[in-house]
Design an enzyme around this catalytic site. Sequence first.
Site, PDB file in Angstrom:
ATOM      1  N   GLU A   1      -3.709   7.300  -4.843  1.00 58.75           N
ATOM      2  CA  GLU A   1      -4.005   6.764  -6.185  1.00 58.75           C
ATOM      3  C   GLU A   1      -5.308   7.332  -6.712  1.00 58.75           C
ATOM      4  O   GLU A   1      -6.245   7.526  -5.935  1.00 58.75           O
ATOM      5  CB  GLU A   1      -4.091   5.231  -6.088  1.00 58.75           C
ATOM      6  CG  GLU A   1      -2.751   4.627  -5.691  1.00 58.75           C
ATOM      7  CD  GLU A   1      -2.843   3.141  -5.373  1.00 58.75           C
ATOM      8  OE1 GLU A   1      -3.868   2.503  -5.681  1.00 58.75           O
ATOM      9  OE2 GLU A   1      -1.890   2.616  -4.813  1.00 58.75           O
TER      10      GLU A   1
ATOM     11  N   ARG B   1       0.857  -1.178   0.000  1.00 59.09           N
ATOM     12  CA  ARG B   1       0.000   0.000   0.000  1.00 59.09           C
ATOM     13  C   ARG B   1       0.896   1.232   0.000  1.00 59.09           C
ATOM     14  O   ARG B   1       1.942   1.238   0.666  1.00 59.09           O
ATOM     15  CB  ARG B   1      -0.886   0.040   1.259  1.00 59.09           C
ATOM     16  CG  ARG B   1      -2.037  -0.942   1.253  1.00 59.09           C
ATOM     17  CD  ARG B   1      -3.153  -0.497   0.306  1.00 59.09           C
ATOM     18  NE  ARG B   1      -4.290  -1.384   0.345  1.00 59.09           N
ATOM     19  CZ  ARG B   1      -4.485  -2.419  -0.488  1.00 59.09           C
ATOM     20  NH1 ARG B   1      -3.609  -2.674  -1.438  1.00 59.09           N
ATOM     21  NH2 ARG B   1      -5.559  -3.163  -0.396  1.00 59.09           N
TER      22      ARG B   1
ATOM     23  N   HIS C   1      -1.097   0.033  -9.819  1.00 57.65           N
ATOM     24  CA  HIS C   1      -1.740  -0.889  -8.875  1.00 57.65           C
ATOM     25  C   HIS C   1      -2.298  -2.115  -9.616  1.00 57.65           C
ATOM     26  O   HIS C   1      -3.506  -2.370  -9.612  1.00 57.65           O
ATOM     27  CB  HIS C   1      -2.851  -0.173  -8.080  1.00 57.65           C
ATOM     28  CG  HIS C   1      -3.225  -0.893  -6.815  1.00 57.65           C
ATOM     29  ND1 HIS C   1      -3.628  -0.231  -5.663  1.00 57.65           N
ATOM     30  CD2 HIS C   1      -3.275  -2.206  -6.510  1.00 57.65           C
ATOM     31  CE1 HIS C   1      -3.902  -1.120  -4.726  1.00 57.65           C
ATOM     32  NE2 HIS C   1      -3.705  -2.327  -5.208  1.00 57.65           N
TER      33      HIS C   1
HETATM   34  C1  8YV Z   1      -7.284  -4.587  -5.416  1.00 53.72           C
HETATM   35  C2  8YV Z   1      -5.586  -5.025  -3.756  1.00 53.72           C
HETATM   36  O1  8YV Z   1      -8.244  -5.102  -4.602  1.00 53.72           O
HETATM   37  O2  8YV Z   1      -6.000  -7.217  -3.009  1.00 53.72           O
HETATM   38  C3  8YV Z   1      -5.735  -6.069  -2.708  1.00 53.72           C
HETATM   39  O3  8YV Z   1      -5.563  -5.720  -1.533  1.00 53.72           O
HETATM   40  O4  8YV Z   1      -5.151  -3.939  -3.495  1.00 53.72           O
HETATM   41  C4  8YV Z   1      -5.987  -5.290  -5.153  1.00 53.72           C
HETATM   42  O5  8YV Z   1      -6.034  -6.627  -5.460  1.00 53.72           O
HETATM   43  C5  8YV Z   1      -7.696  -4.708  -6.831  1.00 53.72           C
HETATM   44  O6  8YV Z   1      -6.906  -3.839  -7.520  1.00 53.72           O
HETATM   45  C6  8YV Z   1      -9.133  -4.389  -7.092  1.00 53.72           C
HETATM   46  O7  8YV Z   1      -9.457  -3.107  -6.771  1.00 53.72           O
END
Ligand code: 8YV
Length: 315
Positions: free
Chosen positions: A262, A233, A280
């Site tokens: 983001e 993150r 991402h």
């Molecule tokens: C997002 C993610 O969920 O799994 C996670 O924690 O950050 C990603 O897989 C994905 O980009 C869908 O928004």
Amino acid sequence: MSVERPEVLVVAPVMPFLMDALRGAATVHDRLHLNDPAAFAAAAPRIRAVVATGESKVPAELIAQLPALEMITVFGVGYDGVDVAAARARGIPVTHTPGVLNDDVADLALGLLISAARRIPQADRFVRGGEWLKGPIPVARKVAGSRLGVVGMGRIGQAIAQRALAFRMDVAYTARSPRANLPYTYHPDAAALAAAVDFLVVITPGGAATRGLIDAKVLQALGPQGYLVNVARGSVVDQPALIAALQAGTIAGAALDVFADEPHVPAELLAMDNVVLTPHIGSGTRQTREAMAQLTFDNLRAHFAGEPLLTPVPA
Ligand code: 8YV
């Protein structure tokens, strides 16, 4: 799902595969709270589930607006955007999608690491820009046999370490506590780990506990030959400190899939030649996103069928 179709609020854009499944089983309010506050206020008392993504926010204020809320299901392994404490206080379970995305995120971590060290995106630009015709590109940094530090040794951290072994990398890590079952060297904190490695890969959950964990001190410890890779993150890295370290040559380079705000990426990072940037995409393959969508939907279905949830977030 029950005969009565539950009403569901989807709080962020989700892939058609998931939206279709949801629409087949529920009455879906797609980002109604953002797009039409008046209609949202009218529907809110009937909304029984929230569908979120890894990046999206489900704050206490939103939860408080949903008196009939029974569950929150997150399309992603990370759920730092959800106020889990506020949900728990009302007995509302939260689910996520662990496991199914380990391979993709680990693949991308290694891909970014190699891209940063071998300067693959820069080399691509070199060829396209006709620079090769003027002479050879400068040499890069060897990966095989180097020292890797993993910040966070959970499921994805372990998948990254396994891949690194194939590159004969010497793997070390930091985590809340040492994992006796793993053959890698443990360091008690990120600065000690950074001082001992060439590549520092961040794959620890976001949220308050890890905010700014990779700070100026850690980057200083990583040193002028060191590279940072972040697939966790944006919040885990002190972004202004990272920009300063890259500008000053405190570290050699970085590869970043996640950012503080983001989809906004600071102009300083966009302008730098020693960073690799991706939007991402850690879990961003069709195969994995479909598996995540299925698990997200299956958790929702299980809840409304009165069955145990498949993957609730850890207590
Ligand atoms: C997002 C993610 O969920 O799994 C996670 O924690 O950050 C990603 O897989 C994905 O980009 C869908 O928004």
